[in-house]
Design an enzyme around this catalytic site. Structure first.
Site, mmCIF file in Angstrom:
data_model
loop_
_atom_site.group_PDB
_atom_site.id
_atom_site.type_symbol
_atom_site.label_atom_id
_atom_site.label_comp_id
_atom_site.label_asym_id
_atom_site.label_seq_id
_atom_site.Cartn_x
_atom_site.Cartn_y
_atom_site.Cartn_z
ATOM 1 N N GLU A 30 3.616 48.080 -33.938
ATOM 2 C CA GLU A 30 2.475 47.428 -33.292
ATOM 3 C C GLU A 30 2.882 46.766 -31.981
ATOM 4 O OE1 GLU A 30 1.855 45.906 -37.287
ATOM 5 O OE2 GLU A 30 -0.299 45.916 -36.882
ATOM 6 N N HIS A 53 -5.980 46.107 -38.444
ATOM 7 C CA HIS A 53 -4.781 46.943 -38.252
ATOM 8 C C HIS A 53 -5.024 48.005 -37.184
ATOM 9 C CE1 HIS A 53 -3.558 46.058 -42.686
ATOM 10 N NE2 HIS A 53 -2.871 45.270 -41.878
ATOM 11 N N ARG A 67 -4.476 40.212 -51.951
ATOM 12 C CA ARG A 67 -5.939 40.287 -51.805
ATOM 13 C C ARG A 67 -6.534 41.254 -52.827
ATOM 14 N NH1 ARG A 67 -5.126 41.497 -45.778
ATOM 15 N NH2 ARG A 67 -4.783 39.452 -44.863
ATOM 16 N N ARG A 101 -1.280 39.687 -29.389
ATOM 17 C CA ARG A 101 -2.050 40.229 -30.503
ATOM 18 C C ARG A 101 -3.187 39.251 -30.827
ATOM 19 N NH1 ARG A 101 0.076 42.108 -36.406
ATOM 20 N NH2 ARG A 101 -1.877 43.069 -36.993
ATOM 21 N N ASN A 129 2.838 37.276 -30.772
ATOM 22 C CA ASN A 129 1.953 37.338 -31.932
ATOM 23 C C ASN A 129 1.937 35.950 -32.571
ATOM 24 O OD1 ASN A 129 0.595 37.847 -34.285
ATOM 25 N ND2 ASN A 129 1.915 39.526 -34.967
#
Ligand code: ADP
Length: 402
Positions: A387, A183, A244, A94, A7
């Site tokens: 993940e 996601h 965010r 990823r 990743n």
């Protein structure tokens, strides 16, 4: 079969070597501050008694040196997890954005590289780093299949009514502006895991997945397929998050930018990095601190917590409508897995759905846990996301026997 999961971020690289015959981790770690002063590798052998973490502080001007260092560590005679690189059968990467090009994970070839390049406009921070990771691994491990696992792919099953924005038609047809969602690897993993955990047929199941981490998104999953999700063209949309803003009136971009003397691009950066819980509390985005401040009665912390939980509950309501009912709701990721407080607060809005929370189970949830009472009309679960495992599973499926 050994799968290396990579990743790559703009200045970091996380990795995990997995034995996919047993789905166990053999080694994991990360390289930090790539391209900067003080770059270092942290390598953790897993499952070997007495094996200690290895930390190497060494210059890594680019991701190439970082990948090389990871491969050297994995094959180190003293603490490595494999004897040689020949024992690594495939690499799963990823990748943030594939727009509409891929609906699933894919074995990397030149067309895939081109597609990831074409999507840099949608993921300017992540896609270039992801691409570098792939290119370096292709160079250093020739002949080893590389698989790209996209954050957007799982959401490609959304119907048009869920992904189209009310903009002039050409925004979508010419510029590709639409809801893509993110996601996806986590939402896919959880939707499969919950069906297994509850012993339900995934082809007859309505699930709402609440991935509540520093970045947070909610997904409505019908029969194993994403039909709507809260993030949009970029991960800025949807829930209020750690830093965010989530959904806001788009006119705020001009209004706030003018007041603060910021360009559009600077305003978007402020919405990504200085807003959300961090902005509301004046500098805290960690939910452990948020809970503490809430308990101490700090008004900004109370406001931020209330807004977050209310937001999650509103999305659950919206997605219950989209799914025409819901069988199970899953909490996952850092906050979803570790904050009974947030879970209880969110569930306090769900009485109209016949949700009944088992407070004790909620307080003690660990690993896969049902936190609703047996008579609850909707099953509420906590399921840790993984993940890396999802990436490794996809990589295995696409490359085994090649
Ligand atoms: P990301 O992968 O998006 O960086 P994570 O899934 O790791 O995010 O989640 C990070 C969030 O989880 C942080 O806000 C952190 O405060 C929260 N978190 C982690 N542990 C706990 C805990 N015990 N209680 C409450 N929140 C927690």
């Amino acid at each position: 079969m050994n799968v290396l999961v990579i990743n790559c971020g703009s200045s970091s690289l996380k990795f995990q070597l997995m034995d996919m015959n047993t789905e166990t981790i053999s080694a994991k770690g990360l390289c930090e501050r790539i391209g900067d002063k003080g770059s270092r590798l942290v390598y953790k052998p897993v499952g070997r008694p007495g094996a200690e973490e290895v930390v190497k502080e060494t210059p890594m001007p680019t991701h190439k040196e970082a990948v090389q260092l990871v491969l050297d560590s994995l094959t180190n005679p003293e603490y490595g997890a494999v004897k040689s690189l020949d024992e690594i059968d495939a690499v799963g990467h990823r990748v943030l954005h594939a727009a509409e090009k891929y609906v699933d994970s894919v074995v990397v070839d030149d067309d895939v590289i081109k597609a990831i390049e074409d999507c840099i406009k949608f993921g300017p921070l992540h896609n270039p780093a992801n691409l570098t990771g792939i290119n370096v691994c292709r160079e250093l491990m020739p002949g080893v299949p590389q698989v790209a696992v996209f954050d957007t792919a799982f959401h490609q099953t959304m119907p048009k009514k869920a992904f189209l924005y009310g903009l002039p038609k050409k925004a979508y047809t010419e510029y590709g502006i639409r809801r893509y969602g993110f996601h996806g690897t986590s939402h896919k993993f959880i939707s499969r895991e919950v069906a297994k955990f509850l012993g339900r047929d995934i082809n007859n199941l309505k699930t709402i997945v609440c991935h509540l981490g520093n970045g947070a998104s909610i997904c409505a999953v019908e029969n194993g397929k994403s039909i709507d999700t809260s993030m949009g063209l970029t991960p800025l949309a949807g829930l209020v998050m750690g830093t965010r803003s989530g959904d806001i009136d788009p006119a705020i971009v001009e209004y706030y930018g003018k007041e603060e003397g910021l360009t559009v691009s600077e305003t978007i950066t402020a919405l990504n990095k200085q807003s959300g819980i961090y902005g509301l509390t004046g500098g805290t985005s960690d939910f452990r601190d948020l809970e503490e401040g809430y308990m101490e009665g700090k008004q900004d912390f109370i406001d931020a917590m209330e807004l977050f939980c209310y937001d999650v509950a509103k999305y659950i309501g919206a997605y219950t409508a989209a799914l025409n009912g819901v069988d199970d709701i899953v909490f996952t990721a850092g906050i979803g897995e570790h904050s009974p407080f947030v879970r209880e607060k969110v569930c306090s809005y769900l009485g109209y759905l016949g949700v009944s929370l088992d407070k004790e189970a909620n307080e003690n949830a660990k690993d896969n846990t049902i936190i609703s009472t047996p008579d609850s009309k909707v099953t509420i679960c906590v399921i840790p996301t993984n993940e890396e495992l999802m990436i490794a599973r996809d990589t295995k499926e696409l490359t085994e026997g090649r």
